[in-house]
Design an enzyme around this catalytic site. Structure first.
Site, PDB file in Angstrom:
ATOM      1  N   SER A 149     -47.151 -17.608 -22.567  1.00  0.00           N
ATOM      2  CA  SER A 149     -47.444 -18.948 -23.087  1.00  0.00           C
ATOM      3  C   SER A 149     -48.784 -18.951 -23.829  1.00  0.00           C
ATOM      4  O   SER A 149     -48.944 -18.213 -24.793  1.00  0.00           O
ATOM      5  CB  SER A 149     -47.416 -19.960 -21.930  1.00  0.00           C
ATOM      6  OG  SER A 149     -47.300 -21.274 -22.409  1.00  0.00           O
ATOM      7  N   ASP A 280     -35.695 -22.081 -22.477  1.00  0.00           N
ATOM      8  CA  ASP A 280     -37.075 -22.559 -22.490  1.00  0.00           C
ATOM      9  C   ASP A 280     -37.158 -23.940 -23.147  1.00  0.00           C
ATOM     10  O   ASP A 280     -36.796 -24.102 -24.313  1.00  0.00           O
ATOM     11  CB  ASP A 280     -37.952 -21.560 -23.266  1.00  0.00           C
ATOM     12  CG  ASP A 280     -39.441 -21.805 -23.092  1.00  0.00           C
ATOM     13  OD1 ASP A 280     -39.826 -22.939 -22.746  1.00  0.00           O
ATOM     14  OD2 ASP A 280     -40.218 -20.857 -23.313  1.00  0.00           O
ATOM     15  N   HIS A 308     -39.074 -21.637 -19.246  1.00  0.00           N
ATOM     16  CA  HIS A 308     -40.383 -21.181 -19.716  1.00  0.00           C
ATOM     17  C   HIS A 308     -41.112 -20.355 -18.664  1.00  0.00           C
ATOM     18  O   HIS A 308     -41.856 -19.440 -18.992  1.00  0.00           O
ATOM     19  CB  HIS A 308     -41.233 -22.397 -20.109  1.00  0.00           C
ATOM     20  CG  HIS A 308     -42.525 -22.050 -20.764  1.00  0.00           C
ATOM     21  ND1 HIS A 308     -42.600 -21.442 -22.001  1.00  0.00           N
ATOM     22  CD2 HIS A 308     -43.817 -22.225 -20.355  1.00  0.00           C
ATOM     23  CE1 HIS A 308     -43.864 -21.262 -22.341  1.00  0.00           C
ATOM     24  NE2 HIS A 308     -44.624 -21.715 -21.353  1.00  0.00           N
TER      25      HIS A 308
END
Length: 340
Positions: A149, A280, A308
């Site tokens: 991320s 995601d 995610h």
């Protein structure tokens, strides 16, 4: 004799009951403390040692396990927004004990120094992580960098700026790209940008247990069925940092940082692995095609029934993918050395 045996049984029972009662009471009154204690226990079980490193007056908090190897690259893992180094515990559980690995709290997070926005931009975080690498001596030989991320954004830009430091790179659902398809989270952000209500909460910065449940649902494909006290504990540990989280968030989604990874893709020459959850909802999986188009030789693994939070939902699979990806690079390094 019977009396003494009875007393012994009573004392033995007390020894077991008192700690159990203490844990139960703590869980009810201070669930956040219990969660921190649990993470401490897990770190101990996995053989991780918490350490501190300094670059001038700046302090980094990290944990490590193992020692550098002459045949296998060290691993440096960079966590995502509003997480800590403990987010990697599920994956570390499936990595070999002799694998040298280092997990650092990102700038301002957990035990690493909290300064100002100059350190919270992607460029600022890259500069700080470089300082960390130098302060602990990771730059003595090429290492494998993993980022997820926000940490994936930082890792990708790091690879572009400091290619000689790395043997290879793994990006897990990285931020910082121009995604062909908007995710649920990105769509929500656009709504917030156009809204006149500035008091609306940011989906990744919950202020109550309901918002926390919504955040977890956004990040995970499989709903997490957590006890109410666990939710309260997670929230209690986050709430004091919400002001900081908002400061970081506004910096990394601003014009200067929003597409940092995208802008640096042409400079990445390091062997690249991409891992993405097919479902995601935070950063759409279409980002994987962007990376593959820009860097055709990269390896892309898309995980079905995964959101995610790849590290949380598919730790065993992710650990295996990383180790499998590293294996050929080890042989390449050995072969290169044999011809020198």
């Amino acid at each position: 004799m019977e009396l003494s045996v009875t007393k012994m049984i009573w004392l033995a029972g007390s020894v077991l009951v008192v700690p159990a009662l203490a844990v139960f009471t703590s869980f009810l009154l201070w669930p956040g403390v219990v969660i921190k204690a649990y993470n401490w226990y897990w770190r101990q079980k996995l053989g991780l040692v918490v350490r501190y490193a300094h670059s001038g007056s700046y302090r980094f908090c990290y944990y490590s396990r193992g020692t550098p190897s002459s045949t296998f690259p060290s691993l440096l893992l960079l966590h995502g927004f509003s997480a800590t180094k403990d987010m990697w515990l599920p994956i570390i559980n499936y990595l070999p004990r002799n694998q040298h690995l280092v997990c650092v709290d990102m700038p301002g997070h957990e035990g690493t120094s909290r300064t100002g926005v100059e350190d919270y931009s992607i460029q600022g975080q890259v500069a700080r992580i470089r300082q960390f690498v130098q302060s602990v001596g990771l730059d003595k030989k090429p290492f494998h960098l993993v980022g997820t991320s926000m940490g994936g954004n930082v890792a990708g830009v790091y690879a572009a700026r400091h290619p000689a430091d790395l043997s290879s790179l793994t990006l897990i659902c990285p931020a910082g790209l121009v995604y062909p398809t908007d995710s649920k989270f990105i769509s929500r952000l656009r709504e917030l940008e156009n809204s006149l209500d500035q008091e609306q909460s940011i989906p990744l910065i919950p202020t109550n247990t309901q918002e926390l449940e919504e955040m977890l649902s956004l990040c995970c494909y499989t709903p997490l069925k957590l006890h109410r006290q666990v939710l309260k504990g997670l929230l209690a540990n986050r709430l004091p940092n919400n002001g900081f989280y908002k400061e970081v968030f506004m910096e990394i989604v601003g014009e200067k940082c929003r597409h940092s990874l995208q802008e640096n893709l042409p400079l990445i020459s390091t062997p690249l692995q991409v891992i993405w959850g097919k479902d995601d909802q935070v950063l759409d999986v279409s980002g994987a095609s962007v990376l593959q188009a820009a860097l055709p030789r990269c390896q892309v693994d898309v995980l079905d029934s995964c959101g995610h939070s790849v590290v949380l939902e598919r730790p065993r699979k992710t650990a295996k993918l990383i180790l499998d990806f590293l294996a050929p690079s080890v042989w390449f390094m050995l072969n290169s050395l044999s011809f020198q």
